[in-house]
Design a protein around this motif. Structure first.
Motif, mmCIF file in Angstrom:
data_model
loop_
_atom_site.group_PDB
_atom_site.id
_atom_site.type_symbol
_atom_site.label_atom_id
_atom_site.label_comp_id
_atom_site.label_asym_id
_atom_site.label_seq_id
_atom_site.Cartn_x
_atom_site.Cartn_y
_atom_site.Cartn_z
ATOM 1 N N GLU A 106 -7.208 -0.181 -7.786
ATOM 2 C CA GLU A 106 -8.396 0.137 -6.967
ATOM 3 C C GLU A 106 -8.375 -0.628 -5.643
ATOM 4 O OE1 GLU A 106 -8.354 -0.769 -10.078
ATOM 5 O OE2 GLU A 106 -9.737 0.414 -11.285
ATOM 6 N N SER A 127 1.298 3.986 -3.212
ATOM 7 C CA SER A 127 1.005 5.414 -3.008
ATOM 8 C C SER A 127 2.120 6.290 -3.595
ATOM 9 C CB SER A 127 0.833 5.715 -1.511
ATOM 10 O OG SER A 127 2.091 5.673 -0.855
ATOM 11 N N ARG A 168 0.832 -1.208 0.000
ATOM 12 C CA ARG A 168 0.000 0.000 0.000
ATOM 13 C C ARG A 168 0.866 1.259 0.000
ATOM 14 N NH1 ARG A 168 -4.350 2.374 3.956
ATOM 15 N NH2 ARG A 168 -3.170 1.483 5.666
ATOM 16 N N TYR A 222 -6.204 -1.065 -3.568
ATOM 17 C CA TYR A 222 -5.481 -0.404 -2.482
ATOM 18 C C TYR A 222 -6.205 0.850 -1.984
ATOM 19 C CZ TYR A 222 -1.934 -3.735 -3.687
ATOM 20 O OH TYR A 222 -1.275 -4.916 -3.909
ATOM 21 N N SER A 223 -7.302 1.192 -2.644
ATOM 22 C CA SER A 223 -7.989 2.400 -2.205
ATOM 23 C C SER A 223 -9.313 2.107 -1.496
ATOM 24 C CB SER A 223 -8.216 3.355 -3.391
ATOM 25 O OG SER A 223 -8.804 2.670 -4.451
ATOM 26 N N TYR A 224 -9.712 0.826 -1.412
ATOM 27 C CA TYR A 224 -10.999 0.495 -0.762
ATOM 28 C C TYR A 224 -10.783 -0.159 0.599
ATOM 29 C CZ TYR A 224 -13.630 1.654 -4.937
ATOM 30 O OH TYR A 224 -14.205 2.316 -5.988
ATOM 31 N N ASP A 228 3.111 3.863 -9.645
ATOM 32 C CA ASP A 228 2.243 2.837 -10.234
ATOM 33 C C ASP A 228 3.051 1.951 -11.186
ATOM 34 O OD1 ASP A 228 2.721 4.536 -12.303
ATOM 35 O OD2 ASP A 228 0.632 5.034 -12.704
#
Ligand code: SF4
Length: 341
Positions: free
Chosen positions: A336, A324, A320, A338-340, A327
Protein backbone atom coordinates in the motif's frame (compact mmCIF):
# COMPACT_ATOMS: atom_id res chain seq x y z
CA UNK A 1 25.74 -17.99 2.62
CA UNK A 2 26.57 -16.50 6.02
CA UNK A 3 23.47 -14.96 7.58
CA UNK A 4 23.32 -11.19 7.87
CA UNK A 5 22.69 -9.90 11.40
CA UNK A 6 19.94 -7.36 11.29
CA UNK A 7 19.84 -4.65 13.95
CA UNK A 8 18.30 -5.44 17.32
CA UNK A 9 16.00 -2.46 17.94
CA UNK A 10 16.73 -0.42 21.04
CA UNK A 11 14.07 2.22 20.37
CA UNK A 12 11.36 2.84 17.84
CA UNK A 13 8.06 4.18 16.69
CA UNK A 14 4.93 2.06 16.50
CA UNK A 15 2.88 3.20 13.49
CA UNK A 16 -0.73 2.58 14.56
CA UNK A 17 -1.86 3.44 11.01
CA UNK A 18 -0.52 5.49 8.12
CA UNK A 19 -3.79 7.42 8.09
CA UNK A 20 -3.37 11.06 9.04
CA UNK A 21 -5.49 14.17 9.37
CA UNK A 22 -2.92 16.01 7.23
CA UNK A 23 -0.88 15.39 4.09
CA UNK A 24 2.39 17.15 4.87
CA UNK A 25 4.79 17.87 2.03
CA UNK A 26 7.74 16.48 3.99
CA UNK A 27 6.12 13.30 5.40
CA UNK A 28 8.52 10.36 5.20
CA UNK A 29 5.68 7.83 5.35
CA UNK A 30 3.21 9.41 2.94
CA UNK A 31 0.71 9.82 5.81
CA UNK A 32 -2.60 11.09 4.47
CA UNK A 33 -6.36 11.14 5.07
CA UNK A 34 -6.57 8.99 1.91
CA UNK A 35 -5.12 5.87 3.58
CA UNK A 36 -7.84 3.34 4.34
CA UNK A 37 -6.96 3.46 8.04
CA UNK A 38 -6.00 -0.15 8.51
CA UNK A 39 -5.51 0.45 12.20
CA UNK A 40 -3.50 -2.25 13.86
CA UNK A 41 -5.84 -4.66 15.65
CA UNK A 42 -5.61 -4.90 19.43
CA UNK A 43 -4.42 -8.48 19.11
CA UNK A 44 -1.61 -7.52 16.70
CA UNK A 45 -0.76 -4.52 18.85
CA UNK A 46 -0.36 -6.76 21.89
CA UNK A 47 1.77 -9.22 19.92
CA UNK A 48 3.91 -6.47 18.42
CA UNK A 49 4.55 -4.76 21.73
CA UNK A 50 5.26 -8.08 23.43
CA UNK A 51 7.85 -8.91 20.76
CA UNK A 52 9.64 -5.58 20.92
CA UNK A 53 9.41 -5.21 24.71
CA UNK A 54 12.44 -7.47 25.16
CA UNK A 55 14.66 -5.12 23.22
CA UNK A 56 13.63 -1.57 24.07
CA UNK A 57 16.02 0.52 26.15
CA UNK A 58 14.99 3.19 28.59
CA UNK A 59 15.96 6.85 28.36
CA UNK A 60 19.34 7.71 29.93
CA UNK A 61 17.22 9.71 32.43
CA UNK A 62 15.37 6.55 33.51
CA UNK A 63 12.27 4.55 32.51
CA UNK A 64 9.85 7.23 33.71
CA UNK A 65 11.47 9.80 31.41
CA UNK A 66 11.59 10.17 27.65
CA UNK A 67 14.26 10.88 25.02
CA UNK A 68 13.82 11.01 21.27
CA UNK A 69 15.87 7.91 20.51
CA UNK A 70 14.97 5.70 23.47
CA UNK A 71 11.86 3.81 24.48
CA UNK A 72 8.76 3.46 22.34
CA UNK A 73 6.71 6.17 20.75
CA UNK A 74 3.30 5.95 19.13
CA UNK A 75 3.12 7.56 15.76
CA UNK A 76 1.56 7.28 12.31
CA UNK A 77 -0.15 8.79 10.59
CA UNK A 78 -1.78 10.64 13.45
CA UNK A 79 -2.32 8.43 16.51
CA UNK A 80 -5.03 10.68 18.00
CA UNK A 81 -7.31 9.80 15.05
CA UNK A 82 -7.92 6.56 16.97
CA UNK A 83 -7.73 7.70 20.54
CA UNK A 84 -9.16 4.46 21.98
CA UNK A 85 -6.47 2.44 20.26
CA UNK A 86 -3.80 4.83 21.53
CA UNK A 87 -5.10 4.37 25.08
CA UNK A 88 -5.01 0.61 24.62
CA UNK A 89 -1.43 0.80 23.35
CA UNK A 90 -0.40 2.77 26.43
CA UNK A 91 -2.09 0.24 28.72
CA UNK A 92 -0.34 -2.67 27.03
CA UNK A 93 3.04 -0.93 27.34
CA UNK A 94 2.40 -0.40 31.03
CA UNK A 95 1.49 -4.05 31.53
CA UNK A 96 4.69 -5.09 29.71
CA UNK A 97 6.83 -2.60 31.63
CA UNK A 98 8.03 -0.92 28.43
CA UNK A 99 9.99 2.17 29.50
CA UNK A 100 10.08 5.75 28.20
CA UNK A 101 6.85 5.77 26.17
CA UNK A 102 5.63 8.87 24.40
CA UNK A 103 3.19 9.89 21.68
CA UNK A 104 3.94 12.07 18.67
CA UNK A 105 1.14 14.34 17.44
CA UNK A 106 0.38 17.10 14.96
CA UNK A 107 -2.18 18.56 17.48
CA UNK A 108 -5.09 18.72 14.99
CA UNK A 109 -7.36 17.46 17.77
CA UNK A 110 -6.52 20.19 20.33
CA UNK A 111 -9.62 22.22 19.54
CA UNK A 112 -10.23 23.46 23.07
CA UNK A 113 -8.58 23.35 26.49
CA UNK A 114 -11.06 20.88 27.94
CA UNK A 115 -10.61 18.06 25.42
CA UNK A 116 -6.85 18.63 25.25
CA UNK A 117 -6.40 18.43 29.01
CA UNK A 118 -8.79 15.50 29.46
CA UNK A 119 -7.03 13.37 26.86
CA UNK A 120 -3.52 14.14 28.04
CA UNK A 121 -4.35 13.54 31.68
CA UNK A 122 -6.08 10.26 30.85
CA UNK A 123 -3.09 9.06 28.79
CA UNK A 124 -0.75 9.94 31.61
CA UNK A 125 -2.90 8.13 34.15
CA UNK A 126 -2.90 5.02 31.94
CA UNK A 127 0.90 5.07 31.95
CA UNK A 128 2.14 7.26 29.08
CA UNK A 129 5.36 8.98 30.12
CA UNK A 130 5.55 11.89 27.68
CA UNK A 131 4.63 13.64 24.46
CA UNK A 132 6.32 15.04 21.37
CA UNK A 133 4.57 17.95 19.65
CA UNK A 134 5.46 18.39 15.97
CA UNK A 135 5.93 21.98 14.80
CA UNK A 136 7.02 22.87 11.28
CA UNK A 137 5.81 24.84 8.24
CA UNK A 138 4.35 21.72 6.61
CA UNK A 139 2.01 20.89 9.47
CA UNK A 140 1.13 24.58 9.65
CA UNK A 141 -0.60 24.18 6.29
CA UNK A 142 -3.12 21.86 7.95
CA UNK A 143 -3.24 22.63 11.68
CA UNK A 144 -4.01 26.11 13.06
CA UNK A 145 -1.05 27.20 15.15
CA UNK A 146 -3.32 28.15 18.05
CA UNK A 147 -4.00 24.38 18.49
CA UNK A 148 -0.28 23.67 18.58
CA UNK A 149 0.20 26.41 21.17
CA UNK A 150 -2.64 24.97 23.27
CA UNK A 151 -1.13 21.47 23.08
CA UNK A 152 2.24 22.83 24.15
CA UNK A 153 0.87 24.82 27.09
CA UNK A 154 -1.20 21.92 28.44
CA UNK A 155 1.44 19.25 27.70
CA UNK A 156 3.98 21.21 29.73
CA UNK A 157 1.55 21.25 32.58
CA UNK A 158 0.66 17.54 32.36
CA UNK A 159 3.98 15.96 31.36
CA UNK A 160 6.42 18.53 32.78
CA UNK A 161 9.98 17.62 31.79
CA UNK A 162 8.74 14.75 29.61
CA UNK A 163 7.58 17.11 26.94
CA UNK A 164 9.39 17.66 23.63
CA UNK A 165 8.85 20.05 20.73
CA UNK A 166 10.15 19.03 17.34
CA UNK A 167 11.25 21.55 16.08
CA UNK A 168 11.66 24.29 18.67
CA UNK A 169 13.08 26.67 16.05
CA UNK A 170 9.72 26.81 14.28
CA UNK A 171 7.72 27.20 17.46
CA UNK A 172 9.73 30.29 18.30
CA UNK A 173 9.59 31.58 14.74
CA UNK A 174 5.80 31.16 14.44
CA UNK A 175 5.36 32.95 17.77
CA UNK A 176 7.53 35.81 16.56
CA UNK A 177 5.52 36.01 13.34
CA UNK A 178 2.35 36.08 15.46
CA UNK A 179 0.80 33.22 13.49
CA UNK A 180 -2.48 31.89 14.88
CA UNK A 181 -4.17 30.06 12.05
CA UNK A 182 -3.05 27.71 9.27
CA UNK A 183 -0.65 29.08 6.67
CA UNK A 184 -0.03 27.74 3.14
CA UNK A 185 3.63 27.07 2.42
CA UNK A 186 3.68 29.66 -0.41
CA UNK A 187 2.57 32.35 2.07
CA UNK A 188 5.08 31.19 4.66
CA UNK A 189 7.82 31.47 2.05
CA UNK A 190 6.83 35.09 1.54
CA UNK A 191 7.63 35.71 5.21
CA UNK A 192 10.93 33.87 5.38
CA UNK A 193 13.46 32.95 2.72
CA UNK A 194 13.80 29.53 1.13
CA UNK A 195 17.39 29.52 2.41
CA UNK A 196 16.09 29.95 5.94
CA UNK A 197 13.77 26.98 5.44
CA UNK A 198 16.53 24.79 4.03
CA UNK A 199 19.00 25.85 6.70
CA UNK A 200 16.79 25.37 9.71
CA UNK A 201 14.33 22.59 9.08
CA UNK A 202 15.66 19.09 9.63
CA UNK A 203 14.36 17.87 6.33
CA UNK A 204 15.07 14.43 4.96
CA UNK A 205 15.07 14.27 1.18
CA UNK A 206 12.88 11.18 1.18
CA UNK A 207 9.18 10.33 1.40
CA UNK A 208 6.79 12.94 0.01
CA UNK A 209 9.51 15.63 0.08
CA UNK A 210 11.13 14.13 -3.01
CA UNK A 211 8.00 15.01 -4.98
CA UNK A 212 6.44 17.98 -3.19
CA UNK A 213 9.61 19.87 -2.23
CA UNK A 214 11.92 18.91 -5.07
CA UNK A 215 12.00 22.47 -6.42
CA UNK A 216 13.89 23.51 -3.28
CA UNK A 217 16.81 21.33 -4.25
CA UNK A 218 19.23 20.97 -7.09
CA UNK A 219 18.80 17.76 -9.05
CA UNK A 220 21.65 15.62 -10.32
CA UNK A 221 21.85 12.82 -12.87
CA UNK A 222 21.74 9.31 -11.49
CA UNK A 223 25.48 8.68 -11.78
CA UNK A 224 26.15 11.53 -9.32
CA UNK A 225 24.92 9.13 -6.58
CA UNK A 226 26.43 5.91 -7.93
CA UNK A 227 29.01 5.40 -5.17
CA UNK A 228 26.56 5.83 -2.30
CA UNK A 229 25.04 3.00 -0.30
CA UNK A 230 22.86 2.76 2.77
CA UNK A 231 24.66 0.54 5.22
CA UNK A 232 24.57 3.13 7.99
CA UNK A 233 20.90 4.08 7.53
CA UNK A 234 19.72 0.48 7.31
CA UNK A 235 21.62 -1.19 10.11
CA UNK A 236 21.28 1.37 12.86
CA UNK A 237 19.29 0.09 15.86
CA UNK A 238 17.75 3.31 17.14
CA UNK A 239 14.54 5.02 16.10
CA UNK A 240 13.40 2.12 13.92
CA UNK A 241 9.75 1.75 13.04
CA UNK A 242 7.17 -1.01 13.39
CA UNK A 243 4.06 -0.65 11.30
CA UNK A 244 0.43 -1.68 11.55
CA UNK A 245 0.98 -4.41 8.95
CA UNK A 246 3.56 -6.11 11.17
CA UNK A 247 6.67 -4.87 9.35
CA UNK A 248 9.95 -4.27 11.12
CA UNK A 249 11.14 -1.28 9.09
CA UNK A 250 14.79 -0.24 8.90
CA UNK A 251 15.35 3.25 10.34
CA UNK A 252 13.37 5.89 8.49
CA UNK A 253 13.13 3.91 5.25
CA UNK A 254 9.42 3.61 4.55
CA UNK A 255 8.29 0.83 2.21
CA UNK A 256 11.12 -1.49 3.25
CA UNK A 257 10.86 -4.35 5.72
CA UNK A 258 13.26 -6.74 7.44
CA UNK A 259 10.36 -9.11 7.97
CA UNK A 260 7.37 -9.71 10.18
CA UNK A 261 7.51 -8.66 13.79
CA UNK A 262 6.07 -12.02 14.82
CA UNK A 263 9.49 -13.41 13.94
CA UNK A 264 11.48 -10.64 15.58
CA UNK A 265 13.43 -12.98 17.86
CA UNK A 266 14.56 -15.19 15.01
CA UNK A 267 15.18 -12.20 12.71
CA UNK A 268 17.45 -10.66 15.34
CA UNK A 269 19.07 -13.82 16.66
CA UNK A 270 19.50 -15.87 13.46
CA UNK A 271 19.76 -13.06 10.91
CA UNK A 272 18.59 -13.24 7.30
CA UNK A 273 19.99 -14.62 4.10
CA UNK A 274 20.53 -11.44 2.08
CA UNK A 275 20.26 -13.44 -1.17
CA UNK A 276 16.55 -13.67 -0.41
CA UNK A 277 16.35 -9.86 -0.13
CA UNK A 278 18.07 -8.61 -3.31
CA UNK A 279 16.99 -5.00 -2.89
CA UNK A 280 18.20 -4.74 0.69
CA UNK A 281 21.36 -6.57 -0.33
CA UNK A 282 22.07 -4.07 -3.10
CA UNK A 283 21.51 -1.12 -0.75
CA UNK A 284 23.56 -2.53 2.15
CA UNK A 285 26.55 -4.18 0.59
CA UNK A 286 26.40 -2.83 -2.93
CA UNK A 287 25.85 0.72 -4.05
CA UNK A 288 23.32 2.80 -5.97
CA UNK A 289 25.07 1.94 -9.25
CA UNK A 290 24.50 -1.78 -8.72
CA UNK A 291 20.91 -1.19 -7.65
CA UNK A 292 20.19 0.91 -10.72
CA UNK A 293 21.85 -1.61 -13.06
CA UNK A 294 19.85 -4.45 -11.48
CA UNK A 295 16.58 -2.52 -11.92
CA UNK A 296 17.47 -1.50 -15.46
CA UNK A 297 18.51 -5.03 -16.49
CA UNK A 298 15.73 -7.01 -14.78
CA UNK A 299 12.81 -4.56 -14.88
CA UNK A 300 13.62 -2.00 -17.56
CA UNK A 301 13.94 0.93 -15.17
CA UNK A 302 15.06 4.06 -17.03
CA UNK A 303 16.89 7.03 -15.55
CA UNK A 304 14.72 10.13 -15.08
CA UNK A 305 15.91 12.83 -17.45
CA UNK A 306 15.29 15.67 -14.96
CA UNK A 307 17.51 14.11 -12.30
CA UNK A 308 17.19 13.30 -8.61
CA UNK A 309 17.38 15.34 -5.42
CA UNK A 310 18.91 12.54 -3.32
CA UNK A 311 19.86 8.89 -3.25
CA UNK A 312 16.50 8.21 -1.53
CA UNK A 313 14.77 9.75 -4.54
CA UNK A 314 16.45 7.18 -6.80
CA UNK A 315 15.82 4.37 -4.34
CA UNK A 316 12.13 5.13 -4.09
CA UNK A 317 11.63 5.65 -7.83
CA UNK A 318 13.28 2.30 -8.52
CA UNK A 319 11.34 0.49 -5.81
CA UNK A 320 8.08 2.00 -7.06
CA UNK A 321 8.91 0.86 -10.58
CA UNK A 322 9.78 -2.66 -9.46
CA UNK A 323 6.63 -3.11 -7.37
CA UNK A 324 4.55 -2.01 -10.35
CA UNK A 325 6.00 -5.04 -12.21
CA UNK A 326 6.09 -7.70 -9.51
CA UNK A 327 5.09 -8.37 -5.93
CA UNK A 328 7.78 -11.00 -5.45
CA UNK A 329 10.19 -8.96 -3.30
CA UNK A 330 9.43 -9.63 0.33
CA UNK A 331 11.35 -6.56 1.49
CA UNK A 332 8.99 -4.19 -0.41
CA UNK A 333 6.33 -3.88 2.28
CA UNK A 334 3.65 -2.79 2.78
CA UNK A 335 2.56 -2.71 -0.89
CA UNK A 336 0.00 0.00 0.00
CA UNK A 337 2.93 2.32 0.74
CA UNK A 338 3.69 2.56 -2.96
CA UNK A 339 0.17 3.51 -3.95
CA UNK A 340 -0.40 6.53 -1.63
CA UNK A 341 1.92 9.02 -3.27
S1 SF4 B 1 18.37 5.31 -0.34
FE1 SF4 B 1 16.67 3.96 0.22
S2 SF4 B 1 17.52 2.55 1.72
FE2 SF4 B 1 18.96 4.28 1.53
S3 SF4 B 1 18.40 5.67 3.18
FE3 SF4 B 1 17.28 6.30 1.34
S4 SF4 B 1 15.28 5.25 1.43
FE4 SF4 B 1 16.67 4.25 2.88
Amino acid sequence: MKKFRIPTPKSGGVILSYKCSSECKHCMYYGSPKWSGDWISEKDLEETLTQISNYIQESPYGPENVSLNYGIHFTGGEPFLNYDLLLKAVEICKSLDIPSTFVETNCYWCKNDKITKENLVELKEKGLKGILVSVNPFILEFVPFERTERAIKISMDVFRENFMIYQLYYYEQFKELNIKDKLPLEKYLQLISIDDLKRNVELFKMGRAIYCLQDLYKKYPINYYFNENCHIELVRNWHCHFDNYGNYMPGYCGGLSWGNLRNLDSLCNDGINLDEYPILKALIIGNLKGFYEFANREFGYKEKKDGYVSKCHICFEIRRHIISKTDSFKELKPPEFYSYI
